[in-house]
Design a protein around this motif. Structure first.
Motif, PDB file in Angstrom:
ATOM      1  N   VAL A  68       0.880  -1.312   0.015  1.00  0.00           N
ATOM      2  CA  VAL A  68      -0.075   0.159  -0.061  1.00  0.00           C
ATOM      3  C   VAL A  68       1.066   1.043  -0.006  1.00  0.00           C
ATOM      4  CG1 VAL A  68      -1.909  -1.168   1.099  1.00  0.00           C
ATOM      5  CG2 VAL A  68      -0.357   0.086   2.570  1.00  0.00           C
ATOM      6  N   PRO A  69       0.320   2.418  -0.364  1.00  0.00           N
ATOM      7  CA  PRO A  69       1.172   3.678  -0.497  1.00  0.00           C
ATOM      8  C   PRO A  69       1.742   3.951   0.981  1.00  0.00           C
ATOM      9  CG  PRO A  69      -0.909   4.029  -1.581  1.00  0.00           C
ATOM     10  CD  PRO A  69      -1.046   2.620  -1.079  1.00  0.00           C
ATOM     11  N   HIS A  70       3.059   4.327   1.111  1.00  0.00           N
ATOM     12  CA  HIS A  70       3.817   4.665   2.073  1.00  0.00           C
ATOM     13  C   HIS A  70       3.176   6.020   2.482  1.00  0.00           C
ATOM     14  CE1 HIS A  70       6.277   6.519  -0.810  1.00  0.00           C
ATOM     15  NE2 HIS A  70       6.646   7.400   0.063  1.00  0.00           N
ATOM     16  N   SER A  71       2.460   6.636   2.076  1.00  0.00           N
ATOM     17  CA  SER A  71       2.286   8.294   2.308  1.00  0.00           C
ATOM     18  C   SER A  71       1.003   8.503   2.986  1.00  0.00           C
ATOM     19  CB  SER A  71       2.466   9.165   1.139  1.00  0.00           C
ATOM     20  OG  SER A  71       1.402   8.629   0.279  1.00  0.00           O
ATOM     21  N   LYS A  72       0.323   7.457   3.262  1.00  0.00           N
ATOM     22  CA  LYS A  72      -1.216   7.589   4.108  1.00  0.00           C
ATOM     23  C   LYS A  72      -1.113   7.956   5.702  1.00  0.00           C
ATOM     24  CE  LYS A  72      -4.150   4.460   2.695  1.00  0.00           C
ATOM     25  NZ  LYS A  72      -4.773   3.211   2.282  1.00  0.00           N
ATOM     26  N   CYS A  73      -0.049   8.072   6.233  1.00  0.00           N
ATOM     27  CA  CYS A  73      -0.035   8.450   7.561  1.00  0.00           C
ATOM     28  C   CYS A  73      -0.274   9.817   7.553  1.00  0.00           C
ATOM     29  CB  CYS A  73       1.282   8.081   8.283  1.00  0.00           C
ATOM     30  SG  CYS A  73       1.304   8.619  10.143  1.00  0.00           S
ATOM     31  N   THR A  74      -1.306  10.532   8.068  1.00  0.00           N
ATOM     32  CA  THR A  74      -1.653  12.061   8.055  1.00  0.00           C
ATOM     33  C   THR A  74      -0.956  12.543   9.205  1.00  0.00           C
ATOM     34  OG1 THR A  74      -3.866  11.247   7.155  1.00  0.00           O
ATOM     35  CG2 THR A  74      -3.396  13.523   8.120  1.00  0.00           C
ATOM     36  N   PRO A  75      -0.902  12.033  10.552  1.00  0.00           N
ATOM     37  CA  PRO A  75      -0.229  12.809  11.332  1.00  0.00           C
ATOM     38  C   PRO A  75       1.020  12.731  11.314  1.00  0.00           C
ATOM     39  CG  PRO A  75      -1.733  11.114  12.586  1.00  0.00           C
ATOM     40  CD  PRO A  75      -1.664  10.934  10.931  1.00  0.00           C
ATOM     41  N   GLY A  76       1.902  11.921  10.681  1.00  0.00           N
ATOM     42  CA  GLY A  76       3.341  11.920  10.379  1.00  0.00           C
ATOM     43  C   GLY A  76       3.638  13.014   9.114  1.00  0.00           C
ATOM     44  N   GLY A  77       2.817  12.969   8.111  1.00  0.00           N
ATOM     45  CA  GLY A  77       3.121  13.797   7.044  1.00  0.00           C
ATOM     46  C   GLY A  77       4.415  13.482   6.088  1.00  0.00           C
ATOM     47  N   ALA A  78       4.772  14.277   5.709  1.00  0.00           N
ATOM     48  CA  ALA A  78       5.910  14.210   4.628  1.00  0.00           C
ATOM     49  C   ALA A  78       7.011  13.581   5.284  1.00  0.00           C
ATOM     50  CB  ALA A  78       6.178  15.335   3.819  1.00  0.00           C
ATOM     51  N   ASP A  79       7.464  14.096   6.471  1.00  0.00           N
ATOM     52  CA  ASP A  79       8.707  13.399   7.369  1.00  0.00           C
ATOM     53  C   ASP A  79       8.557  11.968   7.112  1.00  0.00           C
ATOM     54  OD1 ASP A  79       9.532  16.209   7.262  1.00  0.00           O
ATOM     55  OD2 ASP A  79       9.076  16.398   9.034  1.00  0.00           O
ATOM     56  N   VAL A  80       7.402  11.525   7.719  1.00  0.00           N
ATOM     57  CA  VAL A  80       7.447   9.960   8.128  1.00  0.00           C
ATOM     58  C   VAL A  80       7.256   9.247   6.739  1.00  0.00           C
ATOM     59  CG1 VAL A  80       5.726   8.109   8.978  1.00  0.00           C
ATOM     60  CG2 VAL A  80       6.273  10.157  10.135  1.00  0.00           C
ATOM     61  N   ALA A  81       6.649   9.800   5.539  1.00  0.00           N
ATOM     62  CA  ALA A  81       6.720   9.319   4.462  1.00  0.00           C
ATOM     63  C   ALA A  81       8.158   9.132   3.885  1.00  0.00           C
ATOM     64  CB  ALA A  81       5.691  10.101   3.448  1.00  0.00           C
ATOM     65  N   ALA A  82       8.851  10.182   4.103  1.00  0.00           N
ATOM     66  CA  ALA A  82      10.342  10.171   3.584  1.00  0.00           C
ATOM     67  C   ALA A  82      11.064   9.067   4.231  1.00  0.00           C
ATOM     68  CB  ALA A  82      10.976  11.465   3.522  1.00  0.00           C
ATOM     69  N   LYS A  83      10.704   9.092   5.557  1.00  0.00           N
ATOM     70  CA  LYS A  83      11.513   7.943   6.297  1.00  0.00           C
ATOM     71  C   LYS A  83      11.031   6.355   6.013  1.00  0.00           C
ATOM     72  CE  LYS A  83      12.093  10.552  10.579  1.00  0.00           C
ATOM     73  NZ  LYS A  83      11.660  10.666  12.122  1.00  0.00           N
ATOM     74  N   ILE A  84       9.776   6.191   5.658  1.00  0.00           N
ATOM     75  CA  ILE A  84       9.263   5.129   5.253  1.00  0.00           C
ATOM     76  C   ILE A  84      10.150   4.615   4.020  1.00  0.00           C
ATOM     77  CG2 ILE A  84       7.531   3.858   4.436  1.00  0.00           C
ATOM     78  CD1 ILE A  84       5.675   5.339   6.809  1.00  0.00           C
ATOM     79  N   LEU A  85       9.837   5.858   2.891  1.00  0.00           N
ATOM     80  CA  LEU A  85      10.552   5.307   1.500  1.00  0.00           C
ATOM     81  C   LEU A  85      11.891   4.797   1.815  1.00  0.00           C
ATOM     82  CD1 LEU A  85      10.023   5.548  -1.322  1.00  0.00           C
ATOM     83  CD2 LEU A  85      10.481   7.904  -1.357  1.00  0.00           C
ATOM     84  N   ALA A  86      12.607   5.660   2.695  1.00  0.00           N
ATOM     85  CA  ALA A  86      14.150   5.638   2.786  1.00  0.00           C
ATOM     86  C   ALA A  86      14.378   3.997   3.119  1.00  0.00           C
ATOM     87  CB  ALA A  86      14.753   6.489   3.624  1.00  0.00           C
ATOM     88  N   ILE A  87      13.493   3.736   4.127  1.00  0.00           N
ATOM     89  CA  ILE A  87      13.660   1.982   4.699  1.00  0.00           C
ATOM     90  C   ILE A  87      13.374   1.199   3.716  1.00  0.00           C
ATOM     91  CG2 ILE A  87      12.720   0.513   6.295  1.00  0.00           C
ATOM     92  CD1 ILE A  87      11.982   2.836   8.403  1.00  0.00           C
ATOM     93  N   LEU A  88      12.065   1.536   2.666  1.00  0.00           N
ATOM     94  CA  LEU A  88      11.890   0.314   1.475  1.00  0.00           C
ATOM     95  C   LEU A  88      12.851   0.221   0.484  1.00  0.00           C
ATOM     96  CD1 LEU A  88       8.178   1.123   1.422  1.00  0.00           C
ATOM     97  CD2 LEU A  88       9.057  -0.730   2.237  1.00  0.00           C
TER      98      LEU A  88
END
Length: 98
Positions: A68-88
């Motif tokens: 599923v898309p890694h950017s669905k965490c609304t409270p985390g925003g772009a910072d969390v999405a970037a961290k998840i993308l880096a992990i992947l």
């Protein structure tokens, strides 16, 4: 003497059950994808359900297992999405070199 026998019986039962728990823990051990734990730590941990999953653990599992898309965490925003993308990306790079 009754107290001594009772204590010995409880000790023997405790040791037996401890050994059985250790054996079952080895036999039924489930190997989890380490990416799930990393993504779960990157998420804010609010368990708000804004992503559509019951909590951050469920969302982390869905990112890895269901893609599923890694950017669905609304409270985390772009910072969390970037961290998840880096992990992947990091795990994809490790898979290519292996």
């Amino acid at each position: 003497m009754t107290i001594l026998y009772s204590t010995l019986i409880m000790l023997i039962i405790s040791v037996f059950l401890g050994i059985m728990i250790a054996i079952f823990a080895k036999v039924f051990h489930v190997q989890l994808d380490p990416r799930i734990e990393k993504i779960q730590h990157a998420l804010p941990g609010y368990n708000c359900g804004a992503c559509g999953y019951p909590g951050c653990a469920g969302y982390a599992d869905a990112i890895v297992e269901d893609k599923v898309p890694h950017s669905k965490c609304t409270p985390g925003g772009a910072d969390v999405a970037a961290k998840i993308l880096a992990i992947l990306k990091e795990s994809a790079g490790e898979a290519e070199t292996a």
